[in-house]
Design a protein around this motif. Sequence first.
Motif, PDB file in Angstrom:
ATOM      1  N   VAL A 145       0.857  -1.189   0.000  1.00 40.58           N
ATOM      2  CA  VAL A 145       0.000   0.000   0.000  1.00 40.58           C
ATOM      3  C   VAL A 145       0.892   1.238   0.000  1.00 40.58           C
ATOM      4  O   VAL A 145       1.755   1.393   0.879  1.00 40.58           O
ATOM      5  CB  VAL A 145      -0.932   0.028   1.232  1.00 40.58           C
ATOM      6  CG1 VAL A 145      -1.818   1.276   1.188  1.00 40.58           C
ATOM      7  CG2 VAL A 145      -1.786  -1.231   1.295  1.00 40.58           C
ATOM      8  N   PHE A 146       0.696   2.108  -0.985  1.00 42.82           N
ATOM      9  CA  PHE A 146       1.376   3.407  -1.033  1.00 42.82           C
ATOM     10  C   PHE A 146       0.396   4.443  -0.476  1.00 42.82           C
ATOM     11  O   PHE A 146      -0.691   4.641  -1.032  1.00 42.82           O
ATOM     12  CB  PHE A 146       1.758   3.777  -2.471  1.00 42.82           C
ATOM     13  CG  PHE A 146       3.028   3.142  -2.965  1.00 42.82           C
ATOM     14  CD1 PHE A 146       3.279   1.786  -2.749  1.00 42.82           C
ATOM     15  CD2 PHE A 146       3.965   3.888  -3.652  1.00 42.82           C
ATOM     16  CE1 PHE A 146       4.456   1.195  -3.213  1.00 42.82           C
ATOM     17  CE2 PHE A 146       5.148   3.307  -4.122  1.00 42.82           C
ATOM     18  CZ  PHE A 146       5.393   1.950  -3.899  1.00 42.82           C
ATOM     19  N   ILE A 147       0.793   5.105   0.600  1.00 41.79           N
ATOM     20  CA  ILE A 147      -0.059   6.125   1.226  1.00 41.79           C
ATOM     21  C   ILE A 147       0.352   7.496   0.690  1.00 41.79           C
ATOM     22  O   ILE A 147       1.497   7.935   0.857  1.00 41.79           O
ATOM     23  CB  ILE A 147       0.084   6.101   2.760  1.00 41.79           C
ATOM     24  CG1 ILE A 147      -0.218   4.704   3.304  1.00 41.79           C
ATOM     25  CG2 ILE A 147      -0.851   7.129   3.393  1.00 41.79           C
ATOM     26  CD1 ILE A 147       0.119   4.528   4.774  1.00 41.79           C
ATOM     27  N   ASP A 148      -0.566   8.151   0.023  1.00 44.06           N
ATOM     28  CA  ASP A 148      -0.349   9.498  -0.501  1.00 44.06           C
ATOM     29  C   ASP A 148      -0.948  10.470   0.512  1.00 44.06           C
ATOM     30  O   ASP A 148      -2.154  10.672   0.565  1.00 44.06           O
ATOM     31  CB  ASP A 148      -1.035   9.638  -1.869  1.00 44.06           C
ATOM     32  CG  ASP A 148      -0.861  11.025  -2.483  1.00 44.06           C
ATOM     33  OD1 ASP A 148      -0.300  11.912  -1.799  1.00 44.06           O
ATOM     34  OD2 ASP A 148      -1.298  11.215  -3.616  1.00 44.06           O
ATOM     35  N   TRP A 149      -0.079  11.080   1.324  1.00 42.90           N
ATOM     36  CA  TRP A 149      -0.580  11.904   2.428  1.00 42.90           C
ATOM     37  C   TRP A 149      -1.261  13.181   1.939  1.00 42.90           C
ATOM     38  O   TRP A 149      -2.329  13.547   2.457  1.00 42.90           O
ATOM     39  CB  TRP A 149       0.573  12.257   3.367  1.00 42.90           C
ATOM     40  CG  TRP A 149       1.192  11.071   4.049  1.00 42.90           C
ATOM     41  CD1 TRP A 149       2.422  10.540   3.826  1.00 42.90           C
ATOM     42  CD2 TRP A 149       0.576  10.248   5.045  1.00 42.90           C
ATOM     43  NE1 TRP A 149       2.624   9.434   4.626  1.00 42.90           N
ATOM     44  CE2 TRP A 149       1.510   9.233   5.394  1.00 42.90           C
ATOM     45  CE3 TRP A 149      -0.661  10.253   5.678  1.00 42.90           C
ATOM     46  CZ2 TRP A 149       1.250   8.259   6.337  1.00 42.90           C
ATOM     47  CZ3 TRP A 149      -0.926   9.271   6.635  1.00 42.90           C
ATOM     48  CH2 TRP A 149       0.015   8.304   6.951  1.00 42.90           C
ATOM     49  N   SER A 150      -0.679  13.833   0.970  1.00 39.83           N
ATOM     50  CA  SER A 150      -1.283  15.086   0.513  1.00 39.83           C
ATOM     51  C   SER A 150      -2.590  14.849  -0.231  1.00 39.83           C
ATOM     52  O   SER A 150      -3.520  15.659  -0.152  1.00 39.83           O
ATOM     53  CB  SER A 150      -0.311  15.849  -0.397  1.00 39.83           C
ATOM     54  OG  SER A 150       0.018  15.077  -1.545  1.00 39.83           O
ATOM     55  N   GLY A 151      -2.674  13.720  -0.947  1.00 40.49           N
ATOM     56  CA  GLY A 151      -3.893  13.409  -1.678  1.00 40.49           C
ATOM     57  C   GLY A 151      -4.902  12.622  -0.878  1.00 40.49           C
ATOM     58  O   GLY A 151      -5.992  12.296  -1.379  1.00 40.49           O
ATOM     59  N   HIS A 152      -4.571  12.311   0.388  1.00 44.01           N
ATOM     60  CA  HIS A 152      -5.467  11.540   1.254  1.00 44.01           C
ATOM     61  C   HIS A 152      -6.012  10.300   0.529  1.00 44.01           C
ATOM     62  O   HIS A 152      -7.223  10.060   0.485  1.00 44.01           O
ATOM     63  CB  HIS A 152      -6.645  12.400   1.748  1.00 44.01           C
ATOM     64  CG  HIS A 152      -6.293  13.229   2.945  1.00 44.01           C
ATOM     65  ND1 HIS A 152      -5.455  14.321   2.861  1.00 44.01           N
ATOM     66  CD2 HIS A 152      -6.633  13.117   4.258  1.00 44.01           C
ATOM     67  CE1 HIS A 152      -5.313  14.856   4.054  1.00 44.01           C
ATOM     68  NE2 HIS A 152      -6.004  14.140   4.929  1.00 44.01           N
ATOM     69  N   SER A 153      -5.098   9.526  -0.052  1.00 40.16           N
ATOM     70  CA  SER A 153      -5.532   8.331  -0.771  1.00 40.16           C
ATOM     71  C   SER A 153      -4.560   7.178  -0.545  1.00 40.16           C
ATOM     72  O   SER A 153      -3.381   7.393  -0.207  1.00 40.16           O
ATOM     73  CB  SER A 153      -5.670   8.611  -2.271  1.00 40.16           C
ATOM     74  OG  SER A 153      -4.406   8.928  -2.836  1.00 40.16           O
ATOM     75  N   LEU A 154      -5.057   5.985  -0.720  1.00 34.38           N
ATOM     76  CA  LEU A 154      -4.276   4.754  -0.612  1.00 34.38           C
ATOM     77  C   LEU A 154      -4.258   4.095  -1.983  1.00 34.38           C
ATOM     78  O   LEU A 154      -5.314   3.857  -2.577  1.00 34.38           O
ATOM     79  CB  LEU A 154      -4.911   3.789   0.402  1.00 34.38           C
ATOM     80  CG  LEU A 154      -5.186   4.328   1.814  1.00 34.38           C
ATOM     81  CD1 LEU A 154      -5.946   3.289   2.626  1.00 34.38           C
ATOM     82  CD2 LEU A 154      -3.896   4.718   2.503  1.00 34.38           C
ATOM     83  N   VAL A 155      -3.070   3.781  -2.484  1.00 31.15           N
ATOM     84  CA  VAL A 155      -2.930   3.032  -3.726  1.00 31.15           C
ATOM     85  C   VAL A 155      -2.384   1.662  -3.348  1.00 31.15           C
ATOM     86  O   VAL A 155      -1.358   1.567  -2.660  1.00 31.15           O
ATOM     87  CB  VAL A 155      -1.994   3.744  -4.714  1.00 31.15           C
ATOM     88  CG1 VAL A 155      -1.949   2.970  -6.029  1.00 31.15           C
ATOM     89  CG2 VAL A 155      -2.436   5.182  -4.939  1.00 31.15           C
ATOM     90  N   TYR A 156      -3.059   0.609  -3.764  1.00 38.73           N
ATOM     91  CA  TYR A 156      -2.686  -0.717  -3.276  1.00 38.73           C
ATOM     92  C   TYR A 156      -2.730  -1.752  -4.391  1.00 38.73           C
ATOM     93  O   TYR A 156      -3.402  -1.595  -5.404  1.00 38.73           O
ATOM     94  CB  TYR A 156      -3.592  -1.146  -2.124  1.00 38.73           C
ATOM     95  CG  TYR A 156      -5.057  -1.301  -2.492  1.00 38.73           C
ATOM     96  CD1 TYR A 156      -5.573  -2.525  -2.905  1.00 38.73           C
ATOM     97  CD2 TYR A 156      -5.922  -0.207  -2.416  1.00 38.73           C
ATOM     98  CE1 TYR A 156      -6.916  -2.667  -3.236  1.00 38.73           C
ATOM     99  CE2 TYR A 156      -7.267  -0.337  -2.751  1.00 38.73           C
ATOM    100  CZ  TYR A 156      -7.758  -1.572  -3.158  1.00 38.73           C
ATOM    101  OH  TYR A 156      -9.088  -1.694  -3.489  1.00 38.73           O
ATOM    102  N   SER A 157      -1.972  -2.838  -4.154  1.00 39.29           N
ATOM    103  CA  SER A 157      -1.960  -3.980  -5.059  1.00 39.29           C
ATOM    104  C   SER A 157      -1.660  -5.225  -4.229  1.00 39.29           C
ATOM    105  O   SER A 157      -0.869  -5.158  -3.274  1.00 39.29           O
ATOM    106  CB  SER A 157      -0.909  -3.796  -6.152  1.00 39.29           C
ATOM    107  OG  SER A 157      -0.936  -4.887  -7.073  1.00 39.29           O
TER     108      SER A 157
END
Length: 410
Positions: A287-299
């Motif tokens: 999981v990549f946590i994008d703090w500024s975009g308040h989103s989680l990118v996961y695989s």
Amino acid sequence: MGTTDIDFEAVFRALPGAVALLDTDLVFADANEAYLALSGHTREQVTGRYLFDVFPDNPGDHAASGMVNLRSSLRRVVSSGESDSMALQRYDVEDPERPGVWEKRYWSPVNVPVFGPDGTVALVLHRVEEVTELIRARGTRGGGERSQVLEAELYTRARELQELNQRLREAHAREREVALHLQRAMLPGLFPLDHHRAAVRYRPATGSLNVCGDWYDLIDLPDRGHTVVAVGDVVGHGLPAAGVMGQLRSALSAASRVAAGPAQALEALGLYARHVDGAESTTAVSVFIDWSGHSLVYSSAGHPPPALCHPDGTVTFLDQATDPPLGARPEHEARPQSRTAFTDGSTLILYTDGLIERRHEDIDAGLRRLADSLTRHRTADPDDLADAVLADLIPPAGITDDTALVVLRL
């Protein structure tokens, strides 16, 4: 006739083999008619009593080991949840009609776990077959002296087998301890993640070599405004699994620092895993946590889905980008990834399958238990939440697979 129409208590009582049911404290819960007849006791004389109060060792035989061996076997079944077939045992029995008079008896015991609804060991089924007459009959054909020789030889061979089994268990225990030390040395320590709080836990399997294939990793990438969280699970166990785990964790950590996202990081790990013996069918999730975009990118590569617990207590499982485990496809293919938003105060939880999977149970039941636990303890800080989740989900008898857990407050 359906199974609901079967009187299983009547079936148990009518079984031709001698069978007793013991609770996890080795107290008699019940015994069938064949067991009572063989032991020379009534049901009232055994039910509710500790097994070794009913059947103590022969006090006149200082070399007697039947009680010690049987107790060890039963405790192994309770702790491991696995059946144990014992070697031939000499276990003398006191004559019920002549107190103080002990009869030399030989037995072939098998101990089997009986699981409760929660997947833990609730009872132990203790089946015993007496072979005293068989030993005597075979020896009698050649006279009394041959009988004594055969009896002594059989008993000696059985004791040698028992001692060999014990040495093997001790060797396995030593390997397990070495593997655990190696595992702890290769797992990263927890470091500050700016102002975000995190907790990590690793729990080895109870009384088993099924340990040291799980890992976790947290990587802070402040120049990109990201934090990477990953967990994985190698199929093997013991020292080989610990070695493979170390290689794959390091490879994924390196790939995550240069990859554009989790799918690309897992693709690189999959290519690397093709050249690592024992890495086949490893599962992992990133999981990549994008703090500024308040989103989680996961695989995910065949791994149980991470959980996102929202401040209101609802739980979302991140299961929209799942692909087969590493090495499962003959040809390399791009892996999927998905993005989901989070709000401040949410909690991200990554874990390995030892936390949720139980024998004879669908995985959805484990996921529901996890979601319920997260909802109940959502206001706790990550350390307390991690401990609460483990307390809620790990059975009293322990787990049969090791477990890694990462809790991160977003």
